[in-house]
Design a protein around this motif. Structure first.
Motif, PDB file in Angstrom:
ATOM      1  N   GLU A   2       0.846  -1.194   0.000  1.00  0.00           N
ATOM      2  CA  GLU A   2       0.000   0.000   0.000  1.00  0.00           C
ATOM      3  C   GLU A   2       0.888   1.253   0.000  1.00  0.00           C
ATOM      4  O   GLU A   2       2.024   1.211   0.485  1.00  0.00           O
ATOM      5  CB  GLU A   2      -0.909   0.004   1.226  1.00  0.00           C
ATOM      6  CG  GLU A   2      -1.948  -1.109   1.228  1.00  0.00           C
ATOM      7  CD  GLU A   2      -2.944  -0.957   0.093  1.00  0.00           C
ATOM      8  OE1 GLU A   2      -3.423   0.170  -0.136  1.00  0.00           O
ATOM      9  OE2 GLU A   2      -3.236  -1.967  -0.560  1.00  0.00           O
ATOM     10  N   PRO A   3       0.377   2.389  -0.513  1.00  0.00           N
ATOM     11  CA  PRO A   3       1.180   3.615  -0.548  1.00  0.00           C
ATOM     12  C   PRO A   3       1.774   4.031   0.805  1.00  0.00           C
ATOM     13  O   PRO A   3       2.930   4.444   0.878  1.00  0.00           O
ATOM     14  CB  PRO A   3       0.205   4.670  -1.077  1.00  0.00           C
ATOM     15  CG  PRO A   3      -0.738   3.889  -1.932  1.00  0.00           C
ATOM     16  CD  PRO A   3      -0.908   2.572  -1.212  1.00  0.00           C
ATOM     17  N   VAL A  69      -3.037   9.129   2.567  1.00  0.00           N
ATOM     18  CA  VAL A  69      -3.089   9.024   1.109  1.00  0.00           C
ATOM     19  C   VAL A  69      -4.054  10.079   0.608  1.00  0.00           C
ATOM     20  O   VAL A  69      -5.197  10.165   1.065  1.00  0.00           O
ATOM     21  CB  VAL A  69      -3.516   7.608   0.669  1.00  0.00           C
ATOM     22  CG1 VAL A  69      -3.587   7.520  -0.841  1.00  0.00           C
ATOM     23  CG2 VAL A  69      -2.563   6.566   1.225  1.00  0.00           C
ATOM     24  N   GLY A  73      -2.509   7.412  -5.238  1.00  0.00           N
ATOM     25  CA  GLY A  73      -1.267   6.870  -4.691  1.00  0.00           C
ATOM     26  C   GLY A  73      -0.303   7.899  -4.146  1.00  0.00           C
ATOM     27  O   GLY A  73       0.863   7.590  -3.909  1.00  0.00           O
ATOM     28  N   THR A  74      -0.751   9.122  -3.911  1.00  0.00           N
ATOM     29  CA  THR A  74       0.123  10.148  -3.337  1.00  0.00           C
ATOM     30  C   THR A  74      -0.031  10.153  -1.820  1.00  0.00           C
ATOM     31  O   THR A  74      -1.141  10.212  -1.307  1.00  0.00           O
ATOM     32  CB  THR A  74      -0.216  11.542  -3.895  1.00  0.00           C
ATOM     33  OG1 THR A  74      -0.024  11.540  -5.301  1.00  0.00           O
ATOM     34  CG2 THR A  74       0.673  12.609  -3.281  1.00  0.00           C
ATOM     35  N   VAL A  75       1.113  10.092  -1.135  1.00  0.00           N
ATOM     36  CA  VAL A  75       1.122  10.136   0.321  1.00  0.00           C
ATOM     37  C   VAL A  75       1.607  11.515   0.749  1.00  0.00           C
ATOM     38  O   VAL A  75       2.664  11.974   0.308  1.00  0.00           O
ATOM     39  CB  VAL A  75       2.047   9.051   0.910  1.00  0.00           C
ATOM     40  CG1 VAL A  75       2.147   9.185   2.423  1.00  0.00           C
ATOM     41  CG2 VAL A  75       1.557   7.659   0.526  1.00  0.00           C
TER      42      VAL A  75
END
Length: 175
Positions: A2-3, A69, A73-75
């Motif tokens: 996971e991200p 998140v 998919g950007t954390v």
């Protein structure tokens, strides 16, 4: 993965101070971006960025304060960097000062790899915590220089009868 797990692996690799482990987390063609520049990752990351930080801050660590998140998919990670400057850094000797520098990283994850990291931190705070004076001025006025000094020795052992005045004149486009 996971991200959030990929982002945690990234910070764990930094905390291990392992440039190879940091580099392997990035996908081919990945970039890290800061206020100063974009840097290609993978093998160059271990040479360019970490080669200056790890010797300068042997106890360097990152703590994730919060992370989430944001989509695609950007954390977004709020983090705290800590370490004592006990090795040469930026061409200067160690200051012996400890830094505690908050920052934010936006980590774009693709599968189990990182496509990019964009990091933000207070550069001025970093420099001040190292014990350096920060001077801000427009580039157009050039470097600042203060004062002139003159010594005149006429061979007499009497007290000098002179004094000095410093004058700062501000340039103006209208004058």
């Amino acid at each position: 993965m996971e991200p959030l797990e990929v982002a945690q692996a990234y910070f764990n690799a930094w905390n291990l101070q392992d440039p190879a482990e940091i580099a392997v987390i990035f996908s081919p063609g990945a970039l890290t971006m800061t206020q100063r520049r974009a840097t290609p990752c993978r093998d160059r990351l271990s040479l360019d960025h970490t080669s200056g930080l790890f010797p300068a801050f042997p106890d360097l660590s990152f703590e994730i304060v919060s992370a989430g998140v944001t989509g695609d998919g950007t954390v977004a990670a709020q983090r705290m960097m800590r370490g004592m400057n006990s090795g040469p850094f930026g061409g200067g000797p160690p200051t012996g000062q400890t830094v505690e520098l908050p920052g934010a990283d936006f980590i774009v994850v693709d599968g189990d790899k990182i496509r990019s990291v964009t990091g933000y931190f207070a550069q001025r705070s970093f420099v001040k915590q190292l014990g350096f004076q920060v001077i801000s001025q427009p580039y157009s006025i050039g470097p600042v220089s203060f004062g002139d000094s003159v010594h005149l020795d006429i061979g007499k052992n009497t007290k000098p009868g002179a004094f000095s005045i410093t004058s700062i004149n501000v340039r103006s486009e209208s004058k």
